[in-house]
Design an enzyme around this catalytic site. Structure first.
Site, PDB file in Angstrom:
ATOM      1  N   HIS A   1       0.819  -1.204   0.000  1.00 44.06           N
ATOM      2  CA  HIS A   1       0.000   0.000   0.000  1.00 44.06           C
ATOM      3  C   HIS A   1       0.850   1.251   0.000  1.00 44.06           C
ATOM      4  O   HIS A   1       0.337   2.343   0.262  1.00 44.06           O
ATOM      5  CB  HIS A   1      -0.940   0.000   1.205  1.00 44.06           C
ATOM      6  CG  HIS A   1      -1.832  -1.193   1.233  1.00 44.06           C
ATOM      7  ND1 HIS A   1      -1.525  -2.327   1.957  1.00 44.06           N
ATOM      8  CD2 HIS A   1      -2.990  -1.473   0.594  1.00 44.06           C
ATOM      9  CE1 HIS A   1      -2.459  -3.242   1.770  1.00 44.06           C
ATOM     10  NE2 HIS A   1      -3.360  -2.739   0.936  1.00 44.06           N
ATOM     11  N   GLY A   2       2.142   1.104  -0.275  1.00 44.83           N
ATOM     12  CA  GLY A   2       2.986   2.262  -0.478  1.00 44.83           C
ATOM     13  C   GLY A   2       3.350   3.030   0.776  1.00 44.83           C
ATOM     14  O   GLY A   2       3.267   4.258   0.809  1.00 44.83           O
TER      15      GLY A   2
END
Lengths: 323, 232, 60
Positions: free
Chosen positions: B197-198
Protein backbone atom coordinates in the site's frame (compact mmCIF):
# COMPACT_ATOMS: atom_id res chain seq x y z
CA UNK A 1 -67.08 -77.57 42.23
CA UNK A 2 -63.62 -76.32 42.83
CA UNK A 3 -63.52 -77.94 46.24
CA UNK A 4 -64.64 -81.20 44.83
CA UNK A 5 -62.03 -81.20 42.09
CA UNK A 6 -59.42 -80.41 44.69
CA UNK A 7 -60.55 -83.30 46.76
CA UNK A 8 -60.44 -85.51 43.77
CA UNK A 9 -56.97 -84.45 42.87
CA UNK A 10 -55.74 -85.15 46.39
CA UNK A 11 -57.31 -88.53 46.22
CA UNK A 12 -55.58 -89.21 42.92
CA UNK A 13 -52.35 -88.02 44.41
CA UNK A 14 -52.78 -90.33 47.34
CA UNK A 15 -53.48 -93.16 44.99
CA UNK A 16 -50.34 -92.39 43.07
CA UNK A 17 -48.34 -92.31 46.25
CA UNK A 18 -49.70 -95.65 47.25
CA UNK A 19 -48.85 -97.01 43.84
CA UNK A 20 -45.33 -95.71 44.10
CA UNK A 21 -44.74 -97.32 47.42
CA UNK A 22 -46.09 -100.49 46.02
CA UNK A 23 -43.75 -100.19 43.07
CA UNK A 24 -40.73 -99.57 45.22
CA UNK A 25 -41.63 -102.39 47.42
CA UNK A 26 -41.75 -104.84 44.61
CA UNK A 27 -38.18 -104.57 43.26
CA UNK A 28 -36.76 -104.76 46.73
CA UNK A 29 -38.63 -107.94 47.35
CA UNK A 30 -37.62 -109.37 44.01
CA UNK A 31 -33.90 -108.65 44.46
CA UNK A 32 -33.84 -109.44 48.12
CA UNK A 33 -33.03 -113.06 47.45
CA UNK A 34 -29.38 -112.81 46.17
CA UNK A 35 -28.57 -109.24 44.87
CA UNK A 36 -27.78 -107.51 48.16
CA UNK A 37 -24.07 -107.55 47.29
CA UNK A 38 -24.62 -106.34 43.71
CA UNK A 39 -26.21 -103.03 44.71
CA UNK A 40 -23.09 -101.47 46.31
CA UNK A 41 -21.07 -102.80 43.38
CA UNK A 42 -23.33 -100.91 41.01
CA UNK A 43 -23.09 -97.79 43.20
CA UNK A 44 -19.32 -98.02 43.20
CA UNK A 45 -19.30 -98.37 39.44
CA UNK A 46 -21.48 -95.29 39.04
CA UNK A 47 -19.34 -93.32 41.45
CA UNK A 48 -16.17 -94.38 39.67
CA UNK A 49 -17.65 -93.60 36.25
CA UNK A 50 -18.91 -90.15 37.25
CA UNK A 51 -15.60 -89.33 38.95
CA UNK A 52 -13.75 -90.41 35.84
CA UNK A 53 -16.09 -88.30 33.74
CA UNK A 54 -15.58 -85.28 35.98
CA UNK A 55 -11.79 -85.63 36.02
CA UNK A 56 -11.76 -86.34 32.32
CA UNK A 57 -13.80 -83.31 31.41
CA UNK A 58 -11.67 -81.07 33.65
CA UNK A 59 -8.54 -82.50 32.04
CA UNK A 60 -10.01 -82.03 28.61
CA UNK A 61 -11.00 -78.43 29.42
CA UNK A 62 -7.55 -77.70 30.86
CA UNK A 63 -5.96 -79.25 27.81
CA UNK A 64 -7.98 -76.92 25.61
CA UNK A 65 -7.84 -73.65 27.52
CA UNK A 66 -5.80 -74.06 30.70
CA UNK A 67 -2.16 -74.01 29.80
CA UNK A 68 -0.40 -70.83 28.73
CA UNK A 69 -0.39 -70.45 24.98
CA UNK A 70 3.17 -70.31 23.69
CA UNK A 71 3.22 -68.70 20.29
CA UNK A 72 6.94 -69.18 20.01
CA UNK A 73 9.46 -71.89 20.69
CA UNK A 74 12.12 -71.08 23.31
CA UNK A 75 14.57 -70.37 20.49
CA UNK A 76 12.19 -67.90 18.97
CA UNK A 77 11.64 -66.35 22.38
CA UNK A 78 15.35 -65.81 22.91
CA UNK A 79 17.42 -66.47 26.00
CA UNK A 80 16.29 -64.45 28.99
CA UNK A 81 18.89 -61.85 29.89
CA UNK A 82 20.81 -62.05 33.14
CA UNK A 83 19.77 -59.57 35.82
CA UNK A 84 22.62 -57.16 36.39
CA UNK A 85 22.91 -54.87 39.42
CA UNK A 86 22.63 -51.53 37.60
CA UNK A 87 23.40 -48.78 40.09
CA UNK A 88 21.33 -46.24 38.22
CA UNK A 89 18.24 -48.40 38.64
CA UNK A 90 18.30 -47.97 42.43
CA UNK A 91 15.54 -45.84 43.83
CA UNK A 92 17.73 -43.00 44.95
CA UNK A 93 20.57 -43.11 42.44
CA UNK A 94 21.10 -40.84 39.47
CA UNK A 95 22.86 -41.80 36.29
CA UNK A 96 26.62 -41.82 36.57
CA UNK A 97 27.29 -38.90 34.25
CA UNK A 98 30.89 -39.91 33.72
CA UNK A 99 29.54 -43.19 32.35
CA UNK A 100 27.01 -41.29 30.25
CA UNK A 101 29.85 -39.31 28.73
CA UNK A 102 31.73 -42.52 27.91
CA UNK A 103 28.55 -44.12 26.60
CA UNK A 104 27.89 -41.16 24.34
CA UNK A 105 31.41 -41.51 23.01
CA UNK A 106 30.75 -45.18 22.26
CA UNK A 107 27.46 -44.29 20.58
CA UNK A 108 29.10 -41.59 18.47
CA UNK A 109 32.07 -43.68 17.41
CA UNK A 110 30.41 -47.09 17.02
CA UNK A 111 26.61 -47.19 17.03
CA UNK A 112 25.97 -43.97 15.13
CA UNK A 113 27.29 -45.54 11.94
CA UNK A 114 24.00 -47.42 11.58
CA UNK A 115 21.62 -46.38 14.38
CA UNK A 116 19.90 -43.03 14.66
CA UNK A 117 19.12 -41.30 17.95
CA UNK A 118 16.64 -38.94 16.44
CA UNK A 119 14.78 -37.77 19.55
CA UNK A 120 17.79 -36.30 21.28
CA UNK A 121 18.62 -32.65 20.54
CA UNK A 122 22.06 -31.23 21.22
CA UNK A 123 20.63 -28.89 23.82
CA UNK A 124 19.65 -31.83 26.03
CA UNK A 125 23.26 -33.04 26.01
CA UNK A 126 24.29 -29.70 27.50
CA UNK A 127 24.46 -29.91 31.26
CA UNK A 128 24.23 -33.69 31.39
CA UNK A 129 26.99 -34.98 29.13
CA UNK A 130 28.70 -32.08 27.36
CA UNK A 131 29.57 -28.51 28.12
CA UNK A 132 27.90 -25.78 26.04
CA UNK A 133 30.98 -25.21 23.90
CA UNK A 134 31.50 -28.91 23.22
CA UNK A 135 27.87 -29.35 22.23
CA UNK A 136 27.96 -26.30 19.95
CA UNK A 137 31.12 -27.50 18.25
CA UNK A 138 29.59 -30.95 17.79
CA UNK A 139 26.37 -29.52 16.36
CA UNK A 140 28.27 -27.39 13.88
CA UNK A 141 29.96 -30.46 12.44
CA UNK A 142 26.66 -31.41 10.82
CA UNK A 143 24.60 -29.62 8.22
CA UNK A 144 20.84 -29.10 8.42
CA UNK A 145 18.23 -27.74 6.07
CA UNK A 146 17.63 -24.06 6.60
CA UNK A 147 14.39 -22.18 6.02
CA UNK A 148 13.64 -21.41 2.36
CA UNK A 149 15.48 -18.33 1.13
CA UNK A 150 14.15 -15.62 -1.22
CA UNK A 151 14.16 -17.95 -4.22
CA UNK A 152 12.53 -20.77 -2.27
CA UNK A 153 15.68 -22.83 -2.28
CA UNK A 154 16.59 -24.74 0.86
CA UNK A 155 20.21 -24.22 1.76
CA UNK A 156 22.37 -26.15 4.18
CA UNK A 157 23.43 -24.45 7.39
CA UNK A 158 25.62 -25.65 10.23
CA UNK A 159 23.78 -27.22 13.15
CA UNK A 160 22.66 -25.35 16.25
CA UNK A 161 21.93 -26.45 19.80
CA UNK A 162 18.23 -26.71 18.99
CA UNK A 163 18.89 -29.30 16.27
CA UNK A 164 18.48 -33.03 16.82
CA UNK A 165 21.25 -35.58 16.44
CA UNK A 166 21.70 -36.44 12.75
CA UNK A 167 20.55 -39.82 11.47
CA UNK A 168 22.94 -41.99 9.47
CA UNK A 169 20.31 -42.68 6.78
CA UNK A 170 17.82 -40.39 5.11
CA UNK A 171 14.85 -42.68 5.75
CA UNK A 172 13.93 -46.26 6.64
CA UNK A 173 14.14 -47.44 3.04
CA UNK A 174 17.69 -46.15 2.66
CA UNK A 175 18.59 -47.83 5.95
CA UNK A 176 17.18 -51.15 4.78
CA UNK A 177 18.92 -50.88 1.43
CA UNK A 178 22.25 -50.33 3.12
CA UNK A 179 21.79 -53.22 5.58
CA UNK A 180 20.55 -56.07 3.37
CA UNK A 181 16.94 -55.44 4.24
CA UNK A 182 17.40 -55.17 8.01
CA UNK A 183 16.38 -51.89 9.63
CA UNK A 184 18.66 -50.70 12.45
CA UNK A 185 16.13 -49.43 15.01
CA UNK A 186 16.22 -45.92 16.36
CA UNK A 187 17.90 -46.03 19.76
CA UNK A 188 16.14 -43.09 21.44
CA UNK A 189 13.66 -45.27 23.32
CA UNK A 190 15.23 -48.70 22.84
CA UNK A 191 15.69 -49.34 26.57
CA UNK A 192 11.99 -48.78 27.16
CA UNK A 193 11.04 -50.58 23.98
CA UNK A 194 12.60 -53.99 24.66
CA UNK A 195 11.71 -56.56 27.26
CA UNK A 196 14.48 -56.74 29.81
CA UNK A 197 15.57 -53.15 29.12
CA UNK A 198 19.16 -52.53 30.17
CA UNK A 199 19.83 -56.20 30.92
CA UNK A 200 18.66 -57.28 27.47
CA UNK A 201 20.74 -54.76 25.57
CA UNK A 202 23.84 -55.47 27.64
CA UNK A 203 23.37 -59.24 27.17
CA UNK A 204 22.81 -58.77 23.45
CA UNK A 205 25.91 -56.64 22.98
CA UNK A 206 28.17 -58.96 24.94
CA UNK A 207 26.43 -62.26 24.13
CA UNK A 208 27.82 -63.06 20.69
CA UNK A 209 29.60 -66.44 20.87
CA UNK A 210 32.81 -67.06 18.95
CA UNK A 211 30.90 -69.31 16.61
CA UNK A 212 27.32 -70.58 16.59
CA UNK A 213 26.77 -73.78 18.60
CA UNK A 214 26.54 -77.06 16.69
CA UNK A 215 23.15 -77.59 15.17
CA UNK A 216 22.07 -73.95 15.29
CA UNK A 217 20.42 -72.72 12.13
CA UNK A 218 21.83 -69.35 11.13
CA UNK A 219 20.34 -67.71 8.06
CA UNK A 220 22.34 -66.05 5.34
CA UNK A 221 23.64 -62.65 6.39
CA UNK A 222 22.61 -63.26 9.99
CA UNK A 223 24.67 -63.73 13.12
CA UNK A 224 23.96 -66.03 16.01
CA UNK A 225 22.99 -64.39 19.30
CA UNK A 226 21.13 -66.46 21.89
CA UNK A 227 19.55 -63.38 23.51
CA UNK A 228 17.95 -62.13 20.30
CA UNK A 229 14.44 -63.51 19.69
CA UNK A 230 14.91 -66.04 16.92
CA UNK A 231 18.67 -66.14 17.57
CA UNK A 232 19.50 -64.80 14.10
CA UNK A 233 20.38 -61.12 14.26
CA UNK A 234 21.48 -58.99 11.32
CA UNK A 235 23.79 -56.91 13.49
CA UNK A 236 27.22 -58.47 13.88
CA UNK A 237 29.25 -58.19 17.05
CA UNK A 238 30.58 -54.64 17.12
CA UNK A 239 32.16 -54.17 20.52
CA UNK A 240 35.70 -55.51 20.82
CA UNK A 241 38.26 -54.66 23.46
CA UNK A 242 39.95 -51.28 22.95
CA UNK A 243 37.64 -50.32 20.11
CA UNK A 244 37.38 -46.77 21.45
CA UNK A 245 39.81 -44.81 23.52
CA UNK A 246 38.13 -43.25 26.52
CA UNK A 247 39.19 -39.71 27.35
CA UNK A 248 39.13 -40.53 31.07
CA UNK A 249 41.43 -43.51 30.48
CA UNK A 250 38.97 -46.13 31.62
CA UNK A 251 40.08 -49.46 30.10
CA UNK A 252 37.77 -49.95 27.12
CA UNK A 253 36.86 -53.60 27.53
CA UNK A 254 33.87 -55.02 25.68
CA UNK A 255 31.74 -55.18 28.80
CA UNK A 256 32.81 -51.71 29.95
CA UNK A 257 31.77 -50.22 26.62
CA UNK A 258 28.52 -52.19 26.62
CA UNK A 259 27.74 -51.06 30.16
CA UNK A 260 28.46 -47.42 29.36
CA UNK A 261 26.45 -47.37 26.16
CA UNK A 262 23.52 -49.09 27.85
CA UNK A 263 23.52 -46.49 30.60
CA UNK A 264 23.69 -43.78 27.95
CA UNK A 265 20.77 -45.31 26.05
CA UNK A 266 18.81 -45.51 29.27
CA UNK A 267 19.46 -41.80 29.73
CA UNK A 268 18.31 -41.19 26.15
CA UNK A 269 15.05 -43.00 26.90
CA UNK A 270 14.55 -41.35 30.30
CA UNK A 271 16.42 -38.06 30.41
CA UNK A 272 14.10 -36.94 33.21
CA UNK A 273 15.07 -39.82 35.52
CA UNK A 274 17.40 -37.88 37.82
CA UNK A 275 14.84 -35.17 38.47
CA UNK A 276 12.03 -37.67 38.73
CA UNK A 277 13.80 -39.66 41.43
CA UNK A 278 14.75 -36.58 43.40
CA UNK A 279 11.17 -35.36 43.27
CA UNK A 280 9.98 -38.82 44.27
CA UNK A 281 12.27 -38.85 47.28
CA UNK A 282 10.96 -35.46 48.43
CA UNK A 283 7.34 -36.42 47.90
CA UNK A 284 7.64 -39.76 49.69
CA UNK A 285 9.42 -38.21 52.67
CA UNK A 286 6.87 -35.46 53.04
CA UNK A 287 3.85 -37.73 52.59
CA UNK A 288 5.20 -40.13 55.23
CA UNK A 289 5.38 -37.30 57.73
CA UNK A 290 1.95 -36.07 56.66
CA UNK A 291 0.49 -39.54 57.11
CA UNK A 292 1.87 -39.84 60.64
CA UNK A 293 0.55 -36.37 61.48
CA UNK A 294 -2.88 -37.12 60.06
CA UNK A 295 -3.11 -40.31 62.12
CA UNK A 296 -2.32 -38.29 65.22
CA UNK A 297 -4.85 -35.59 64.31
CA UNK A 298 -7.52 -38.20 63.63
CA UNK A 299 -7.01 -39.69 67.06
CA UNK A 300 -7.06 -36.22 68.59
CA UNK A 301 -10.31 -35.29 66.88
CA UNK A 302 -11.99 -38.59 67.69
CA UNK A 303 -10.92 -38.80 71.34
CA UNK A 304 -13.94 -36.87 72.54
CA UNK A 305 -16.30 -38.93 70.40
CA UNK A 306 -14.84 -42.27 71.36
CA UNK A 307 -14.71 -41.60 75.10
CA UNK A 308 -18.31 -40.38 75.24
CA UNK A 309 -20.85 -42.37 77.29
CA UNK A 310 -24.58 -42.18 77.09
CA UNK A 311 -26.53 -43.13 80.18
CA UNK A 312 -30.25 -43.61 80.47
CA UNK A 313 -31.71 -41.93 83.53
CA UNK A 314 -35.23 -43.32 84.07
CA UNK A 315 -37.76 -40.79 85.33
CA UNK A 316 -38.28 -41.01 89.09
CA UNK A 317 -41.66 -41.82 90.63
CA UNK A 318 -42.12 -38.27 91.94
CA UNK A 319 -41.65 -36.96 88.39
CA UNK A 320 -44.39 -39.23 87.16
CA UNK A 321 -46.76 -37.83 89.73
CA UNK A 322 -45.99 -34.32 88.64
CA UNK A 323 -46.81 -35.21 85.04
CA UNK B 1 -39.17 -73.75 62.60
CA UNK B 2 -41.58 -71.20 64.02
CA UNK B 3 -42.33 -72.94 67.32
CA UNK B 4 -38.63 -73.32 67.93
CA UNK B 5 -37.93 -69.58 67.56
CA UNK B 6 -40.91 -68.69 69.68
CA UNK B 7 -39.75 -71.04 72.37
CA UNK B 8 -36.20 -69.74 72.31
CA UNK B 9 -37.41 -66.12 72.43
CA UNK B 10 -39.63 -66.88 75.38
CA UNK B 11 -36.73 -68.56 77.11
CA UNK B 12 -34.48 -65.55 76.52
CA UNK B 13 -37.13 -63.18 77.80
CA UNK B 14 -37.61 -65.29 80.85
CA UNK B 15 -33.93 -65.24 81.62
CA UNK B 16 -33.66 -61.52 81.03
CA UNK B 17 -36.65 -60.40 83.04
CA UNK B 18 -35.39 -60.87 86.61
CA UNK B 19 -32.21 -58.85 86.09
CA UNK B 20 -33.88 -56.09 84.13
CA UNK B 21 -34.53 -53.53 86.85
CA UNK B 22 -31.16 -54.06 88.42
CA UNK B 23 -29.59 -53.51 85.03
CA UNK B 24 -31.18 -50.09 84.55
CA UNK B 25 -30.02 -48.95 87.92
CA UNK B 26 -26.47 -50.00 87.15
CA UNK B 27 -26.43 -48.17 83.83
CA UNK B 28 -27.23 -44.96 85.62
CA UNK B 29 -24.18 -45.05 87.75
CA UNK B 30 -21.73 -46.48 85.27
CA UNK B 31 -19.68 -43.32 85.09
CA UNK B 32 -18.80 -43.76 88.69
CA UNK B 33 -18.04 -47.46 88.60
CA UNK B 34 -16.08 -48.03 85.44
CA UNK B 35 -14.23 -51.06 86.63
CA UNK B 36 -17.26 -52.66 88.21
CA UNK B 37 -16.50 -56.34 87.97
CA UNK B 38 -19.90 -57.23 89.38
CA UNK B 39 -21.70 -56.11 86.27
CA UNK B 40 -22.92 -58.96 84.11
CA UNK B 41 -24.78 -58.89 80.87
CA UNK B 42 -28.21 -60.51 80.77
CA UNK B 43 -27.42 -62.09 77.41
CA UNK B 44 -25.81 -65.45 76.95
CA UNK B 45 -22.34 -65.55 75.55
CA UNK B 46 -21.24 -62.25 77.01
CA UNK B 47 -18.75 -60.61 74.70
CA UNK B 48 -16.46 -57.62 74.81
CA UNK B 49 -19.03 -55.40 73.13
CA UNK B 50 -21.50 -55.67 75.94
CA UNK B 51 -19.02 -54.56 78.58
CA UNK B 52 -18.74 -50.92 79.39
CA UNK B 53 -15.25 -50.05 78.22
CA UNK B 54 -12.54 -48.50 80.26
CA UNK B 55 -11.69 -45.02 79.07
CA UNK B 56 -8.98 -44.27 81.52
CA UNK B 57 -6.24 -44.44 78.90
CA UNK B 58 -7.79 -41.39 77.26
CA UNK B 59 -7.04 -39.38 80.34
CA UNK B 60 -4.24 -36.93 80.35
CA UNK B 61 -1.24 -38.37 82.16
CA UNK B 62 0.73 -35.62 83.76
CA UNK B 63 1.42 -32.32 81.98
CA UNK B 64 -0.78 -29.28 82.34
CA UNK B 65 -3.75 -28.52 80.13
CA UNK B 66 -1.78 -25.63 78.70
CA UNK B 67 1.07 -27.71 77.28
CA UNK B 68 -1.53 -30.08 75.91
CA UNK B 69 -3.27 -27.26 74.13
CA UNK B 70 0.00 -25.93 72.76
CA UNK B 71 1.01 -29.39 71.59
CA UNK B 72 -2.27 -30.17 69.84
CA UNK B 73 -2.33 -26.82 68.08
CA UNK B 74 1.28 -27.37 67.10
CA UNK B 75 0.49 -30.76 65.56
CA UNK B 76 -2.59 -29.49 63.71
CA UNK B 77 -0.72 -26.42 62.55
CA UNK B 78 2.24 -28.47 61.32
CA UNK B 79 -0.05 -30.70 59.33
CA UNK B 80 -1.71 -27.65 57.81
CA UNK B 81 1.62 -26.07 56.95
CA UNK B 82 3.04 -29.18 55.28
CA UNK B 83 -0.19 -29.77 53.38
CA UNK B 84 -0.16 -26.15 52.20
CA UNK B 85 3.46 -26.48 51.05
CA UNK B 86 2.67 -29.73 49.23
CA UNK B 87 -0.42 -28.30 47.58
CA UNK B 88 1.51 -25.24 46.51
CA UNK B 89 4.26 -27.23 44.82
CA UNK B 90 1.72 -29.57 43.19
CA UNK B 91 -0.13 -26.64 41.66
CA UNK B 92 3.18 -25.08 40.69
CA UNK B 93 4.28 -28.23 38.84
CA UNK B 94 1.01 -28.35 36.93
CA UNK B 95 1.32 -24.71 35.95
CA UNK B 96 4.89 -25.30 34.81
CA UNK B 97 3.51 -27.82 32.33
CA UNK B 98 1.55 -25.08 30.67
CA UNK B 99 4.55 -22.89 29.94
CA UNK B 100 6.56 -23.25 26.73
CA UNK B 101 8.35 -26.56 26.37
CA UNK B 102 12.11 -26.83 26.09
CA UNK B 103 12.19 -27.30 22.31
CA UNK B 104 10.06 -24.18 21.76
CA UNK B 105 12.27 -22.19 24.10
CA UNK B 106 15.35 -23.42 22.27
CA UNK B 107 13.96 -22.11 18.99
CA UNK B 108 12.86 -18.79 20.49
CA UNK B 109 16.34 -17.24 20.39
CA UNK B 110 18.36 -16.63 17.26
CA UNK B 111 22.05 -16.01 17.27
CA UNK B 112 23.51 -13.86 14.48
CA UNK B 113 27.17 -13.47 13.62
CA UNK B 114 27.58 -9.77 12.83
CA UNK B 115 31.01 -10.15 11.25
CA UNK B 116 29.33 -11.64 8.18
CA UNK B 117 27.36 -8.42 7.53
CA UNK B 118 29.35 -5.71 5.73
CA UNK B 119 28.67 -2.01 6.23
CA UNK B 120 25.68 -0.68 4.31
CA UNK B 121 24.04 -4.08 3.89
CA UNK B 122 20.70 -5.53 4.90
CA UNK B 123 20.26 -9.03 6.24
CA UNK B 124 16.90 -10.70 6.75
CA UNK B 125 16.64 -13.61 9.14
CA UNK B 126 13.65 -15.61 10.33
CA UNK B 127 12.80 -15.36 14.01
CA UNK B 128 9.67 -17.03 15.40
CA UNK B 129 8.30 -17.20 11.87
CA UNK B 130 8.72 -13.48 11.23
CA UNK B 131 11.42 -11.72 9.20
CA UNK B 132 13.88 -9.58 11.14
CA UNK B 133 15.79 -6.82 9.34
CA UNK B 134 19.35 -6.25 10.45
CA UNK B 135 21.10 -3.29 8.84
CA UNK B 136 24.72 -2.39 9.30
CA UNK B 137 24.36 1.37 8.87
CA UNK B 138 27.08 3.67 7.59
CA UNK B 139 28.03 6.84 9.45
CA UNK B 140 26.32 8.89 6.74
CA UNK B 141 23.05 7.00 7.28
CA UNK B 142 23.24 7.47 11.04
CA UNK B 143 23.69 11.19 10.57
CA UNK B 144 20.78 11.28 8.18
CA UNK B 145 18.56 9.48 10.69
CA UNK B 146 19.52 11.92 13.43
CA UNK B 147 18.84 14.99 11.27
CA UNK B 148 15.12 14.23 10.96
CA UNK B 149 12.90 16.55 12.94
CA UNK B 150 11.32 14.18 15.46
CA UNK B 151 8.36 16.45 16.13
CA UNK B 152 7.28 16.30 12.50
CA UNK B 153 6.91 12.50 12.50
CA UNK B 154 3.63 10.61 12.62
CA UNK B 155 5.01 8.32 15.35
CA UNK B 156 7.59 10.55 17.02
CA UNK B 157 10.64 8.58 18.11
CA UNK B 158 14.29 9.64 18.16
CA UNK B 159 16.83 7.42 16.42
CA UNK B 160 18.75 6.78 19.68
CA UNK B 161 15.61 5.27 21.18
CA UNK B 162 15.38 2.74 18.35
CA UNK B 163 18.90 1.31 18.47
CA UNK B 164 21.30 -0.02 21.08
CA UNK B 165 24.35 0.57 18.93
CA UNK B 166 23.88 3.25 16.23
CA UNK B 167 25.53 1.16 13.50
CA UNK B 168 23.20 -1.78 14.04
CA UNK B 169 19.51 -1.34 13.30
CA UNK B 170 17.44 -4.41 14.27
CA UNK B 171 13.70 -4.44 13.67
CA UNK B 172 10.79 -6.69 12.77
CA UNK B 173 10.22 -6.68 9.01
CA UNK B 174 6.46 -6.46 9.24
CA UNK B 175 4.72 -3.37 7.92
CA UNK B 176 2.60 -1.85 10.68
CA UNK B 177 -0.19 -1.20 8.22
CA UNK B 178 -1.40 -4.65 7.18
CA UNK B 179 1.58 -6.91 7.78
CA UNK B 180 3.39 -7.06 4.43
CA UNK B 181 7.16 -7.37 4.34
CA UNK B 182 8.73 -4.06 3.21
CA UNK B 183 11.52 -3.97 0.64
CA UNK B 184 14.91 -2.72 1.79
CA UNK B 185 16.92 0.17 0.30
CA UNK B 186 13.84 1.51 -1.47
CA UNK B 187 11.24 4.27 -1.16
CA UNK B 188 11.46 8.06 -1.13
CA UNK B 189 13.50 8.23 2.07
CA UNK B 190 16.23 5.68 1.33
CA UNK B 191 14.91 3.24 3.92
CA UNK B 192 12.17 0.67 3.40
CA UNK B 193 9.18 0.66 1.11
CA UNK B 194 6.10 -1.49 1.49
CA UNK B 195 4.86 -2.57 -1.94
CA UNK B 196 1.38 -3.47 -0.79
CA UNK B 197 0.00 0.00 0.00
CA UNK B 198 2.99 2.26 -0.48
CA UNK B 199 4.26 3.04 3.00
CA UNK B 200 7.70 4.70 3.07
CA UNK B 201 10.04 4.18 6.03
CA UNK B 202 13.28 6.07 6.61
CA UNK B 203 16.70 4.65 7.44
CA UNK B 204 15.66 4.30 11.07
CA UNK B 205 12.50 2.35 10.17
CA UNK B 206 10.20 5.26 11.02
CA UNK B 207 7.02 5.83 9.02
CA UNK B 208 7.36 8.92 6.75
CA UNK B 209 4.66 8.57 4.11
CA UNK B 210 1.79 6.21 3.37
CA UNK B 211 -1.00 4.52 5.32
CA UNK B 212 1.05 2.78 8.07
CA UNK B 213 0.34 4.31 11.51
CA UNK B 214 3.47 3.29 13.42
CA UNK B 215 7.22 2.81 13.03
CA UNK B 216 8.59 -0.66 12.36
CA UNK B 217 8.67 -2.64 15.62
CA UNK B 218 11.90 -3.31 17.48
CA UNK B 219 12.26 -6.83 18.95
CA UNK B 220 14.11 -7.56 22.17
CA UNK B 221 17.76 -8.14 21.34
CA UNK B 222 21.13 -8.12 22.98
CA UNK B 223 24.82 -7.97 22.14
CA UNK B 224 26.35 -10.53 24.57
CA UNK B 225 29.81 -9.96 23.07
CA UNK B 226 31.38 -8.01 20.24
CA UNK B 227 30.13 -9.11 16.78
CA UNK B 228 27.37 -11.30 18.16
CA UNK B 229 23.68 -10.54 18.26
CA UNK B 230 21.00 -12.54 20.04
CA UNK B 231 17.41 -11.81 19.13
CA UNK B 232 14.77 -12.88 21.62
CA UNK C 1 -3.08 -20.33 82.11
CA UNK C 2 -1.83 -19.16 78.73
CA UNK C 3 1.82 -19.56 78.02
CA UNK C 4 3.61 -16.84 76.05
CA UNK C 5 4.20 -19.27 73.20
CA UNK C 6 0.51 -20.01 72.96
CA UNK C 7 -0.32 -16.32 73.06
CA UNK C 8 2.18 -15.58 70.35
CA UNK C 9 1.16 -18.32 67.95
CA UNK C 10 -2.33 -19.68 68.37
CA UNK C 11 -4.33 -17.17 70.40
CA UNK C 12 -6.64 -16.11 67.61
CA UNK C 13 -7.68 -17.97 64.50
CA UNK C 14 -6.29 -15.53 61.92
CA UNK C 15 -3.10 -15.45 63.92
CA UNK C 16 -2.79 -19.21 63.70
CA UNK C 17 -3.59 -19.14 59.96
CA UNK C 18 -0.84 -16.59 59.44
CA UNK C 19 1.63 -18.67 61.42
CA UNK C 20 0.67 -21.76 59.40
CA UNK C 21 1.14 -20.07 56.03
CA UNK C 22 4.38 -18.36 56.96
CA UNK C 23 5.76 -21.62 58.31
CA UNK C 24 4.60 -23.41 55.14
CA UNK C 25 6.62 -20.96 53.10
CA UNK C 26 9.68 -21.33 55.32
CA UNK C 27 9.29 -25.09 55.44
CA UNK C 28 9.16 -25.42 51.66
CA UNK C 29 12.38 -23.48 51.19
CA UNK C 30 14.33 -25.23 53.89
CA UNK C 31 12.96 -28.62 52.88
CA UNK C 32 13.98 -28.10 49.25
CA UNK C 33 17.46 -27.04 50.20
CA UNK C 34 17.85 -29.81 52.75
CA UNK C 35 16.58 -32.58 50.51
CA UNK C 36 18.74 -31.39 47.61
CA UNK C 37 21.72 -31.63 49.94
CA UNK C 38 20.73 -35.15 50.95
CA UNK C 39 20.30 -36.03 47.27
CA UNK C 40 23.69 -34.66 46.32
CA UNK C 41 25.19 -36.57 49.21
CA UNK C 42 23.62 -39.85 48.08
CA UNK C 43 24.79 -39.28 44.52
CA UNK C 44 28.21 -37.90 45.25
CA UNK C 45 30.42 -37.93 42.17
CA UNK C 46 27.68 -39.21 39.87
CA UNK C 47 26.05 -35.98 38.76
CA UNK C 48 27.13 -33.64 35.98
CA UNK C 49 27.93 -30.81 38.36
CA UNK C 50 30.45 -33.05 40.09
CA UNK C 51 32.42 -33.81 36.92
CA UNK C 52 31.74 -30.61 34.99
CA UNK C 53 34.83 -28.71 36.08
CA UNK C 54 37.06 -31.33 34.47
CA UNK C 55 35.81 -30.40 31.04
CA UNK C 56 34.90 -26.75 31.53
CA UNK C 57 38.40 -25.87 32.73
CA UNK C 58 40.10 -27.89 30.06
CA UNK C 59 38.51 -25.71 27.41
CA UNK C 60 39.26 -22.31 28.88
Amino acid sequence: MLARSCLRSTRILNGARNGATALTKRPISSYSSGASSESPMKLNMTAAASTALAIGSVAWYYHLYGSTAQAMTPAEEGLHPTKYPWVHEHWLKTFDHQALRRGFQVYREVCAACHSLSRIPYRSLVGTILTVDEAKAMAEENEYDSEPNDEGEIEQRPGKLSDYLPSPYKNDEAARAANQGALPPDLSLIVKGRHGGCDYIFSLLTGYPEEPPAGAQVGAGLNFNPYFPGTGIAMARVLYNDLVEYEDETPATTSQMAKDVVEFLNWAAEPEMDDRKRMGMKVLAVTTVLFALSVWVKRYKWASVKSRKIAYDPPKASNRVRD
Amino acid sequence: MAPLTIASRALARGVARPTCSLNAARALSTSAQLQDAGYSSPFKGESKTTKIPDFSHYFNKGGSANTNLLFSYFMVGTMGAITAAGAKSTVQEFLKNMSASADVLAMAKVEVDLQAIPEGKNVIIKWRGKPVFIRHRTQEEIDRANKVNVASLRDPQADEDRVQKPEWLVMLGVCTHLGCVPIGEAGDYGGWFCPCHGSHYDISGRIMKGPAPLNLEIPAYDFPEEDKLIIG
Amino acid sequence: MASPLYNALFRRNFQMLGVVFVSAFAFEMTYDVGMNKVWDNINKGRQWKDIRQKYAEAEE
